[in-house]
Design an enzyme around this catalytic site. Structure first.
Site, PDB file in Angstrom:
ATOM      1  N   ASP A   1       0.027 -57.028 -48.863  1.00 51.01           N
ATOM      2  CA  ASP A   1      -0.984 -57.974 -49.344  1.00 51.01           C
ATOM      3  C   ASP A   1      -0.566 -58.407 -50.750  1.00 51.01           C
ATOM      4  O   ASP A   1      -0.315 -57.564 -51.620  1.00 51.01           O
ATOM      5  CB  ASP A   1      -2.344 -57.273 -49.382  1.00 51.01           C
ATOM      6  CG  ASP A   1      -3.492 -58.207 -49.747  1.00 51.01           C
ATOM      7  OD1 ASP A   1      -3.265 -59.187 -50.483  1.00 51.01           O
ATOM      8  OD2 ASP A   1      -4.627 -57.951 -49.306  1.00 51.01           O
TER       9      ASP A   1
ATOM     10  N   CYS B   1      -1.565 -76.449 -49.758  1.00 48.70           N
ATOM     11  CA  CYS B   1      -1.505 -77.652 -48.923  1.00 48.70           C
ATOM     12  C   CYS B   1      -2.897 -78.234 -48.763  1.00 48.70           C
ATOM     13  O   CYS B   1      -3.302 -78.648 -47.677  1.00 48.70           O
ATOM     14  CB  CYS B   1      -0.862 -77.353 -47.560  1.00 48.70           C
ATOM     15  SG  CYS B   1      -1.650 -76.007 -46.646  1.00 48.70           S
TER      16      CYS B   1
END
Length: 452
Positions: free
Chosen positions: A314, A386
């Protein structure tokens, strides 16, 4: 039409897929690929099916606006029957090469096969009513923002957000662009071939290839499915949107550097980083084991495995695994709402909310906080998403800088000096700028001791 043939027709299959997408949350791309394979559709039928599925998803708010006056009791309308109407209206309005008679006849046949006689009569009646009355104009919508939402088939909250951030004129342009077909683009793997060589190889395989206005590493390709090409299988090109190439391009990767790609799967940016390395290494992280495997597979195909170290972790745990100042450059291509990808993934706009975006901004900031210490003095931290919403972009960067005065933001530069006259330090690419994906990039430098 015999039932067996009808059930393998693009219109029938489109109704099945879209019903699953709308009511069960199925992924349209997976359902499409599975269906095309299962029924062994030829190129023509596969193209029509793909057009119908993505077209109806893209335009569903507009299509539902047109359908609404003809359905007196919407609560009693079965899901697949509504989808059947949406598919029919989409063909009538957006596919001018398909005769109205063919649309009506097959829609009625589908109703007959999937339902009972009462359904067939109902569908026949509604279609004939649509033919007689025509579809209502969006000019009937008095509120300009609501009208734009219906015309662009984009949720009202997102239209309002865009207008608030970029103004009405730019918002209109963005929303008009997201319903256009996306370009198929590839990044040239310069470890193996030059852009000129890659272009010639793809053309030799029958593709039409043009250069990109966004980056010298990209080629726009049409006339076939790139992943089936020898050039792709040899690792000489990687399927990637042009805007997505800019984050690594702005990092100016060189030679022996140690680089961390903190949110790396599926590995497109990882292999791009590796292209710029000689004796350096890029450590590529993802929280999921199967995605780490995917990074390794993509590195192998691109023939850069010796430069890539995939690792399951992570990104918020970076400080526990890596030393302070271990990396020359760190890329955080953060998990985000994906609202820059609406041309390529139209269902995103219906599944995301403003609250989702706000929650993601907290995760994005947490990742930046976690990787900050691993950047060496004088090194760079690059943040990209994005999406095109400022609350996940510059606002996150600003919040990070307020907590980390050891960093300063520098102007994001690209090979083609995109938007060089902008006032902002970060670079936002909107979907209408170059007909590429929407993207945001910020470059932050860690000050050296003694710097102000």
């Amino acid at each position: 039409m015999p039932n067996r043939k009808l059930k393998a027709s693009p219109r029938y299959l489109a109704v099945e897929i879209l019903t699953r997408v709308f009511k069960q949350g199925s992924y349209s791309n997976l359902a499409l690929n599975q269906t095309i394979t299962k029924y062994q559709l030829d190129k023509r039928d596969a193209h029509l099916l793909t057009t119908l599925v993505y077209g109806v998803i893209q335009r569903q708010l507009t299509l539902r606006y047109w359908l609404k006056p003809f359905i007196k009791k919407p609560a009693k309308l079965e899901a697949w029957v509504e989808v059947l109407f949406l598919v029919a209206i989409y063909q009538l309005e957006y596919l001018d090469k398909i005769p109205k008679r063919a649309v009506f006849n097959e829609s009625i046949e589908i109703a007959k096969v999937r339902g009972h006689e009462g359904v067939r009569r109902f569908v026949t009646g509604v279609l004939h009513e649509i033919e007689r009355q025509g579809l209502r104009s969006t000019a009937l919508i008095a509120d300009e923002t609501e009208r734009l939402s219906v015309e662009a088939s984009c949720p009202l909250w997102l239209v309002e957000k865009l207008i608030g951030e970029v103004g009405l004129v730019k918002a209109r342009s963005i929303l008009a662009s997201i319903n256009q077909a996306p370009e198929q683009t590839v990044r040239v793997n310069t470890k193996l071939v030059s852009p000129t060589q890659a272009r010639e190889k793809l053309q030799a395989e029958g593709f039409e290839v043009t250069t990109s206005p966004v980056t010298p590493l990209a080629l726009r390709v049409s006339g076939g499915f790139v992943p089936a090409s020898h050039t792709f299988k040899a690792g000489e090109v990687i399927v990637q949107d042009e805007s997505a190439m800019l984050a690594v391009e702005s990092m100016a990767i060189a030679g022996p550097e140690q680089v961390l790609d903190a949110c790396a799967a599926p590995g497109g940016k990882t292999t791009q980083i590796a292209m710029g390395l000689t004796t350096g290494t890029v450590v590529a992280l993802d929280i999921h084991k199967h995605k780490v495997k995917l990074i390794a597979e993509n590195a192998k195909r691109a023939q850069v495995s010796n430069l890539v170290t995939p690792q399951q972790l992570d990104a918020r745990m970076v400080a526990t695994e890596f030393k302070a100042g271990q990396f020359d450059k760190v890329l955080v291509d953060a998990p985000c709402s994906g609202l820059g990808l609406l041309r390529r993934k139209p269902e995103i706009k219906y599944s995301k909310s403003e609250e989702d975006s706000q929650n993601l901004s907290k995760i994005q900031l947490a990742i930046l906080d976690a990787v900050a210490a691993s950047v060496k003095e004088g090194g760079y931290l690059t943040y990209s998403t994005c999406t095109i919403l400022s609350q996940e972009n510059q606002r996150v960067v600003t919040a990070f800088l307020a907590k980390h005065p050891e960093f300063e933001q520098v102007k994001t530069k690209t090979a083609y000096n995109l938007k060089a006259d902008r006032q902002e330090l970060g670079l936002t690419i909107y979907p209408d700028d170059y007909l590429s994906d929407g993207f945001f990039i910020a470059n932050l430098q860690k000050k050296k001791l003694g710097d102000d």
